[in-house]
Design an enzyme around this catalytic site. Structure first.
Site, PDB file in Angstrom:
ATOM      1  N   HIS A  69      94.083  14.301  37.673  1.00  0.00           N
ATOM      2  CA  HIS A  69      93.830  14.157  36.234  1.00  0.00           C
ATOM      3  C   HIS A  69      95.152  14.014  35.495  1.00  0.00           C
ATOM      4  O   HIS A  69      96.155  14.610  35.870  1.00  0.00           O
ATOM      5  CB  HIS A  69      93.003  15.320  35.687  1.00  0.00           C
ATOM      6  CG  HIS A  69      93.628  16.674  35.791  1.00  0.00           C
ATOM      7  ND1 HIS A  69      94.531  17.141  34.881  1.00  0.00           N
ATOM      8  CD2 HIS A  69      93.472  17.677  36.706  1.00  0.00           C
ATOM      9  CE1 HIS A  69      94.897  18.372  35.207  1.00  0.00           C
ATOM     10  NE2 HIS A  69      94.273  18.716  36.321  1.00  0.00           N
ATOM     11  N   ASP A  71      95.497  14.546  32.117  1.00  0.00           N
ATOM     12  CA  ASP A  71      95.628  15.408  30.936  1.00  0.00           C
ATOM     13  C   ASP A  71      96.211  16.766  31.323  1.00  0.00           C
ATOM     14  O   ASP A  71      96.188  17.166  32.489  1.00  0.00           O
ATOM     15  CB  ASP A  71      94.273  15.578  30.214  1.00  0.00           C
ATOM     16  CG  ASP A  71      93.189  16.202  31.086  1.00  0.00           C
ATOM     17  OD1 ASP A  71      93.107  15.875  32.284  1.00  0.00           O
ATOM     18  OD2 ASP A  71      92.414  17.030  30.571  1.00  0.00           O
ATOM     19  N   ASP A 101     100.340  21.208  37.405  1.00  0.00           N
ATOM     20  CA  ASP A 101      98.919  20.886  37.170  1.00  0.00           C
ATOM     21  C   ASP A 101      98.793  19.677  36.256  1.00  0.00           C
ATOM     22  O   ASP A 101      98.678  19.835  35.066  1.00  0.00           O
ATOM     23  CB  ASP A 101      98.239  22.120  36.575  1.00  0.00           C
ATOM     24  CG  ASP A 101      96.747  21.918  36.386  1.00  0.00           C
ATOM     25  OD1 ASP A 101      96.198  20.958  36.957  1.00  0.00           O
ATOM     26  OD2 ASP A 101      96.126  22.706  35.658  1.00  0.00           O
ATOM     27  N   GLU A 133      90.055  16.211  32.193  1.00  0.00           N
ATOM     28  CA  GLU A 133      89.616  17.143  33.241  1.00  0.00           C
ATOM     29  C   GLU A 133      89.633  18.567  32.714  1.00  0.00           C
ATOM     30  O   GLU A 133      88.731  19.357  32.979  1.00  0.00           O
ATOM     31  CB  GLU A 133      90.546  17.037  34.468  1.00  0.00           C
ATOM     32  CG  GLU A 133      90.062  17.836  35.684  1.00  0.00           C
ATOM     33  CD  GLU A 133      90.561  19.272  35.751  1.00  0.00           C
ATOM     34  OE1 GLU A 133      90.083  20.015  36.628  1.00  0.00           O
ATOM     35  OE2 GLU A 133      91.413  19.688  34.934  1.00  0.00           O
ATOM     36  N   GLU A 134      90.670  18.879  31.946  1.00  0.00           N
ATOM     37  CA  GLU A 134      90.883  20.267  31.507  1.00  0.00           C
ATOM     38  C   GLU A 134      89.834  20.731  30.499  1.00  0.00           C
ATOM     39  O   GLU A 134      89.777  21.906  30.178  1.00  0.00           O
ATOM     40  CB  GLU A 134      92.292  20.428  30.913  1.00  0.00           C
ATOM     41  CG  GLU A 134      93.425  20.192  31.911  1.00  0.00           C
ATOM     42  CD  GLU A 134      93.604  21.327  32.921  1.00  0.00           C
ATOM     43  OE1 GLU A 134      92.773  22.252  32.945  1.00  0.00           O
ATOM     44  OE2 GLU A 134      94.571  21.262  33.689  1.00  0.00           O
ATOM     45  N   GLU A 161      95.102  18.866  43.194  1.00  0.00           N
ATOM     46  CA  GLU A 161      95.392  20.064  42.392  1.00  0.00           C
ATOM     47  C   GLU A 161      96.326  20.952  43.204  1.00  0.00           C
ATOM     48  O   GLU A 161      96.292  20.939  44.448  1.00  0.00           O
ATOM     49  CB  GLU A 161      94.095  20.835  42.077  1.00  0.00           C
ATOM     50  CG  GLU A 161      93.160  20.125  41.121  1.00  0.00           C
ATOM     51  CD  GLU A 161      93.515  20.310  39.647  1.00  0.00           C
ATOM     52  OE1 GLU A 161      94.510  20.995  39.341  1.00  0.00           O
ATOM     53  OE2 GLU A 161      92.795  19.730  38.806  1.00  0.00           O
ATOM     54  N   HIS A 355      99.143  26.106  33.490  1.00  0.00           N
ATOM     55  CA  HIS A 355      98.635  26.564  32.187  1.00  0.00           C
ATOM     56  C   HIS A 355      99.554  27.593  31.524  1.00  0.00           C
ATOM     57  O   HIS A 355      99.205  28.145  30.488  1.00  0.00           O
ATOM     58  CB  HIS A 355      97.213  27.146  32.287  1.00  0.00           C
ATOM     59  CG  HIS A 355      96.187  26.159  32.783  1.00  0.00           C
ATOM     60  ND1 HIS A 355      94.848  26.276  32.518  1.00  0.00           N
ATOM     61  CD2 HIS A 355      96.310  25.033  33.530  1.00  0.00           C
ATOM     62  CE1 HIS A 355      94.187  25.261  33.078  1.00  0.00           C
ATOM     63  NE2 HIS A 355      95.066  24.505  33.704  1.00  0.00           N
TER      64      HIS A 355
HETATM   65 ZN   LIG Z   1      94.358  20.646  37.158  1.00  0.00          ZN
END
Ligand SMILES: [Zn+2]
Length: 382
Positions: A69, A71, A101, A133-134, A161, A355
């Site tokens: 992903h 984003d 990520d 995705e997030e 991931e 994150h």
């Molecule tokens: Zn991810």
């Protein structure tokens, strides 16, 4: 370009899910075009975001999807000591939002494209880069519906991931639900004449807690996961204005983290049944115009791939290890799996850094992922 240089470019695009990812997608498209690879963009309805799909190698058979992903999660309110959207190298680590990520994996995949192109691939490699995705694995769904119309379905998918390049065969699914209790306000001195939205929400939350306790005690366990049972929780609640007003509204968000094979919808149905048979009749007996409304938030299915499957054998060869694991977080893998595409998760970096402020990936992880891409070329060219 080497993976580290590409990663530096990718980090420079602030592709927080709420914003457009088009500048990044166009950068990747231009890079692929220079490599002689055609690609397809699949836009959202507003045309503010796009997925990218590309195939390298023969088109008359299935192939291996490399999926990531584009984003990233926001940085708002996080105490970053380094610029989040500008890559910084320090002590063998590369810092920036999305390094772990999961732009690190995308960078390694892109760096390997020239060798994918020059190899005489017997099995094609597909690139699938998604948006959103997030915020609930939203973008990838249009890639999967596009694939349904293709004559040859991919035979394997590797979601990059961050797993520190350990092969992962499973994760739980997730169902998020928002519940709105619509009560009826009145002066709190006459409380029985109103319908207290917070108190009815509290009954629903208690019901959810009881369901959670039952799931924890259930014989339905899967020791590959931690915790080895499906779980529920309430994460957000808001309601009420003043102590002397019976609250008219209460909203709360709750979720189910389900073991593969467990239908999270069962929990939702039980909650709705409870609301409809126990709570709403009593609320309406006081004030007819009251209600409890459930609306879906994000959801994705779990992933469960057999250790004896071909895709597991493939990732064991590529990663050089067959100690298969599971991860606690969710991925787009559950949706690929549900679409009938055998899927594993294996990518560079560690989700412990995902994150968070000062997110980073170790350069050593990028180098190991570059080597994994070269093993893929050798494997698919053979
Ligand atoms: Zn991810």
């Amino acid at each position: 370009m080497k993976s580290q240089q590409i990663l530096e470019k990718l980090i420079g695009f602030a592709t927080v899910s709420r914003d457009s990812n088009l500048a990044l997608i166009e950068f990747i498209r231009d890079y692929l075009t220079e490599c002689g690879v055609e690609c397809e963009l699949i836009h959202n309805d507003e045309r503010s975001k796009a997925n990218l799909w590309a195939t390298i190698g023969p088109t008359d058979r299935g192939g291996v999807v490399l999926s990531g992903h584009t984003d990233v999660v926001p940085v708002d309110g996080q105490p970053w000591t380094l610029p989040p959207f500008e890559m910084t190298e320090r002590d063998g680590k590369l810092y920036g939002r999305g390094t772990a990520d999961m732009k690190g994996y995308i960078a390694c995949v892109l760096a390997a494209v020239p060798s994918f192109v020059s190899a005489d691939l017997k099995t094609p490699i597909h690139l699938a880069f998604s948006y959103d995705e997030e915020v609930g694995c939203l973008g990838v769904r249009s890639i999967l519906s596009m694939l349904e119309d293709k004559p040859h379905q991919p035979t394997a998918c590797i979601i990059g991931e961050p797993t520190e390049l350990k092969p992962v065969l499973g994760h739980k699914g997730k169902l998020g639900v928002r519940c709105h209790v619509k009560g009826a306000p009145c002066h709190s001195a006459y409380a029985p004449e109103g319908v207290n939205a917070i108190e009815n929400a509290a009954k629903l939350i208690t019901k959810l807690t009881q369901i959670g306790e039952r799931l924890a005690e259930s014989s339905r366990r899967d020791e590959r996961f931690y915790p080895p049972f499906s779980t529920v929780q309430t994460g957000v609640i808001e309601g009420g204005q003043a102590l002397n007003i019976v609250p008219a509204d209460c909203r709360f968000n709750w979720e189910v983290r389900s073991l593969p094979g467990f239908d999270a919808g069962e929990v939702e149905r039980e909650m709705r049944d409870y609301a409809e048979s126990e709570l709403i009749p009593k609320m309406r007996a006081v004030v007819p115009d009251t209600d409890i409304v459930f609306e879906p938030l994000q959801s994705y299915p779990g992933l469960t791939t057999e250790a004896s499957s071909e895709v597991a054998a493939l990732i064991a060869t590529l990663a050089g290890r067959n100690d298969f694991g599971t991860v606690a977080y969710g991925t787009e893998g559950g949706l690929f799996h549900e679409a009938g595409i055998p899927t594993v998760v294996c990518g560079p970096g560690c989700m412990d850094q995902g994150h968070k402020p000062d997110e980073f990936i170790a350069i050593e992880q990028l180098e190991r992922c570059d080597a994994m891409m070269q093993r893929l070329v050798e494997h698919l060219g053979a």
